[in-house]
Every structure is written in structure tokens, then in C-alpha cells.
Design an enzyme around this catalytic site. Sequence first.
Site, PDB file in Angstrom:
ATOM      1  N   GLY A 135       0.820  -1.206   0.000  1.00  0.00           N
ATOM      2  CA  GLY A 135       0.000   0.000   0.000  1.00  0.00           C
ATOM      3  C   GLY A 135       0.854   1.255   0.000  1.00  0.00           C
ATOM      4  O   GLY A 135       1.039   1.887   1.049  1.00  0.00           O
ATOM      5  N   TYR A 136       1.375   1.612  -1.168  1.00  0.00           N
ATOM      6  CA  TYR A 136       2.220   2.800  -1.303  1.00  0.00           C
ATOM      7  C   TYR A 136       1.521   3.886  -2.123  1.00  0.00           C
ATOM      8  O   TYR A 136       1.110   4.905  -1.607  1.00  0.00           O
ATOM      9  CB  TYR A 136       3.542   2.425  -1.980  1.00  0.00           C
ATOM     10  CG  TYR A 136       4.655   1.992  -1.049  1.00  0.00           C
ATOM     11  CD1 TYR A 136       4.395   1.514   0.220  1.00  0.00           C
ATOM     12  CD2 TYR A 136       5.977   2.039  -1.467  1.00  0.00           C
ATOM     13  CE1 TYR A 136       5.405   1.106   1.056  1.00  0.00           C
ATOM     14  CE2 TYR A 136       7.010   1.637  -0.640  1.00  0.00           C
ATOM     15  CZ  TYR A 136       6.724   1.176   0.617  1.00  0.00           C
ATOM     16  OH  TYR A 136       7.749   0.779   1.442  1.00  0.00           O
ATOM     17  N   SER A 169      -1.088  -4.549  -6.540  1.00  0.00           N
ATOM     18  CA  SER A 169      -1.098  -5.913  -7.077  1.00  0.00           C
ATOM     19  C   SER A 169      -1.517  -6.899  -6.000  1.00  0.00           C
ATOM     20  O   SER A 169      -1.165  -6.744  -4.826  1.00  0.00           O
ATOM     21  CB  SER A 169       0.295  -6.287  -7.590  1.00  0.00           C
ATOM     22  OG  SER A 169       0.701  -5.435  -8.634  1.00  0.00           O
ATOM     23  N   GLU A 253      13.832  -4.015  -3.545  1.00  0.00           N
ATOM     24  CA  GLU A 253      12.753  -4.470  -4.433  1.00  0.00           C
ATOM     25  C   GLU A 253      13.294  -5.106  -5.696  1.00  0.00           C
ATOM     26  O   GLU A 253      12.648  -5.961  -6.285  1.00  0.00           O
ATOM     27  CB  GLU A 253      11.857  -3.286  -4.792  1.00  0.00           C
ATOM     28  CG  GLU A 253      10.630  -3.685  -5.580  1.00  0.00           C
ATOM     29  CD  GLU A 253       9.674  -2.521  -5.780  1.00  0.00           C
ATOM     30  OE1 GLU A 253       8.575  -2.756  -6.271  1.00  0.00           O
ATOM     31  OE2 GLU A 253      10.048  -1.388  -5.454  1.00  0.00           O
ATOM     32  N   GLU A 380      11.264   9.076 -15.357  1.00  0.00           N
ATOM     33  CA  GLU A 380      11.672  10.416 -14.940  1.00  0.00           C
ATOM     34  C   GLU A 380      12.132  10.424 -13.487  1.00  0.00           C
ATOM     35  O   GLU A 380      13.141  11.065 -13.137  1.00  0.00           O
ATOM     36  CB  GLU A 380      10.505  11.395 -15.129  1.00  0.00           C
ATOM     37  CG  GLU A 380      10.131  11.662 -16.577  1.00  0.00           C
ATOM     38  CD  GLU A 380       9.309  10.550 -17.209  1.00  0.00           C
ATOM     39  OE1 GLU A 380       9.085  10.608 -18.432  1.00  0.00           O
ATOM     40  OE2 GLU A 380       8.876   9.625 -16.491  1.00  0.00           O
TER      41      GLU A 380
END
Length: 398
Positions: A135-136, A169, A253, A380
Site C-alpha cells: 500500500g504505497y 497488485s 525491491e 523520470e
Amino acid sequence: MDFGFGREDEDFRAEARDWLGRHLVGAYASLPGRGGPGSEHEGAAVRRDWERELGAGGWIGLGWDRRHGAYGNRAASLTQQVVWAEEYARAAAPGRVGHIGENLLAPTLLAYGDEAQRKRFLPAVARGEELWCQGYSEPDAGSDLAGLRTVAVRDGAYYRVTGQKIWTSLAREADWCFVLARTDPAERRHRGLSFLLVPMDQPGRIEVRPIRQMSGTAEFHEVFFDGAVARGGHVVGGEGRGWRVAMGLLAVERGVSTLVQQIGFAAELDEVITAALRHGALRDPVLRARLTAQWAELKVMRWNALRTLGAAGDAGAPSVAKLLWGGWHQRLGELAVEVRGAAAALGPADWAVARPYELDAAQRLFLFTRADTLYGGSDEIQRNIIAERVLGLPRGER
């Protein structure tokens, strides 16, 4: 540089290959390589059973830091973790539903959690019994994660979490979600954030909505928290220190899993080259040169991943890896349809048996890879990280 593997690694490879050969049978063999990006919705129940099978075999959590004690995983060197990842991908085993718990949550708890948190959550992950989601991102705070608005208010021994997360996800399958939320409303940006472990089974307090992609599938979800409960003891790293924990998680990650991803990329590249041969596209020197470049760049990505694997304190390595594979995979998706010419725009040959908007593998690859340079941190943002944290250039205006 020597990128080879030693005798112990090859013995480990033989053990892994044998185990996969004996267990990838029946329903587990019905989803060869499915369940990864672009097909995460497929066979969720079977893949959850497969997660428990992996846990029973001791294949989850290889190489977790054993200084904190054993949590049900087996010891494995870094090269042996690479070997397992390679054999798993080559066996076309189902996409993991437990990878977020194993590869993101577990290293974070080992680095920042307390012993009570490790004992509560790591064994369940190692057994394949509890699944996690992340949950970011939020609608107005994707790449700019410090601008998130989800709040967590202390209520006695608990926190009440309210807000919205997006692009989540496995939210429908997950038992738990690690949530970055603001616990101090007086602070701004990255200060005053906390990293909370929130159970997903809270009807009326947590709602999960699928997000339909242009490929016709729904791998990602919106998650709405309306006073969802998190225990006070389930704040990792301490209240107000969530930004440090969140950044530590992002640093791990892209590790061994990057090499797994590249094996899948190699299989996709082989399929594109086969299609190019079938449709005569290799007669075009420009397409031929682009396919050759894809092959060479994939080799470079592998060597770069091996070179940086386990490199501590390399702030730019994850961003460089993301820039490399995101653009590469997107270009592969373009080639997948270009080598087929006009036929790439056609639907199924037999519409009587096809589902509405059904796509073939090349079409799904093309459409899904449009997102590769956005999700997980846009190109970016990755360039900004490299510029500011590695090259020491001035920070851009926010």
C-alpha cells in the site's frame, strides 16, 4: 569478471531442478509461467496452493538473514538464490503470489522490524500461508510518494487507517497489506509517516476494486481504507519513521528477482524472433538490427544485475536496473506486433469460441508493456534519483 557458478551452486541447481520436476505436476503444471505481470489474475487459487507447496519444500525465504534466528527457511548463498531463481523460471513454474511477502516485507522486517514482528509474520510467509500486498501509491501520490494523504490515527492500542491506495497488485488475494500512512498531520512531506501492517480481512472497513487495463484484464486494484484497524505493535521501525523503512524496502525491491524477470524476458524474445522468422520480417534490415540489439541489451542487463547483486549502499543500482528493463521490455512489446505486420491487429480466428476482447500473447505483451516505464517508479523519477543521489546534482523543483 567471472559470472560462473561453483560446484556447490551446481549441486544446489540439481536439487532444485529435481524438486521442481517432481512437484510441477497436475494442476500446478496447468499454468506454465502464468501469473506474472500481465496475467496476475490467472489461476489465483491454484497458485496459492502452490505457494504452500513451496513452503513445505523449504523453498521460500532462501538466504534470509539467519542472525535473527530461523523462520522456516533454508540457508542459501547469494549465488544459490540466483540458481533457484533461474531454475524456477526455466521450469515455467506458476507466477508467485507470495513474492511481495518474501521479497519485500521479509527483508524489511529483518532490517527494521522488532523480534516480535519477525516471529509473528516471517514463519507464515515461509510456509506460504499468508500473502501480502503493498500500500504505497495513491491517486495523487504515485511517483511523488511523500505527498500521500492516507492517515493513521492512534486509537488506544490500535491505529485507524483512512485513505485510498492504487495500483495494488494481488490486493484481492492478500491477507495483509503494508501501508505507508501519515501518523503526524502536523508534519509535511516525508516526515510524520509510518509503516503499518494492516490485515485485509476487515469487511466494511476495507474495499478492493479492480482496475481494468486496456489489455482487458485487471491485475491492479484500488484499495479504500475506512477506519481500518492496525495494531499499535504492528508499526515497523517506530512511529514517524516510515519514510526510512519505505526507502529501505524500495532498495531491496530489485534484487535476485530481477534475474528471474530476465529469464522470462529471454523466453519472450525467443517467441518474437520465431514470429519474425515465420512472417519473413528478418528480411527487413532495420527490424533485424533491432532484434539483434534487444538480444545484446538483454545480455548486458544480466551482467549488470549480477555485478550489482548484493551491493550494499549503491543508491543508483535499483534505478539503473529499472531504467534498463523498463525501456527494453517496452521496445520488445513493440517488436512483438511489428514483426507480424498487419496480422498483429487481428483478433482470434474463431470468434465463436473466443471471449470478448481476447488477445493473443504478442498483443497482451504490447499493450501491457506500455506501463513498464511508469509503474514501480517512472523513468523520470529514476533519472532524478540517479542525478541527485549518485551524481550529486542539485535537486529539481518539486
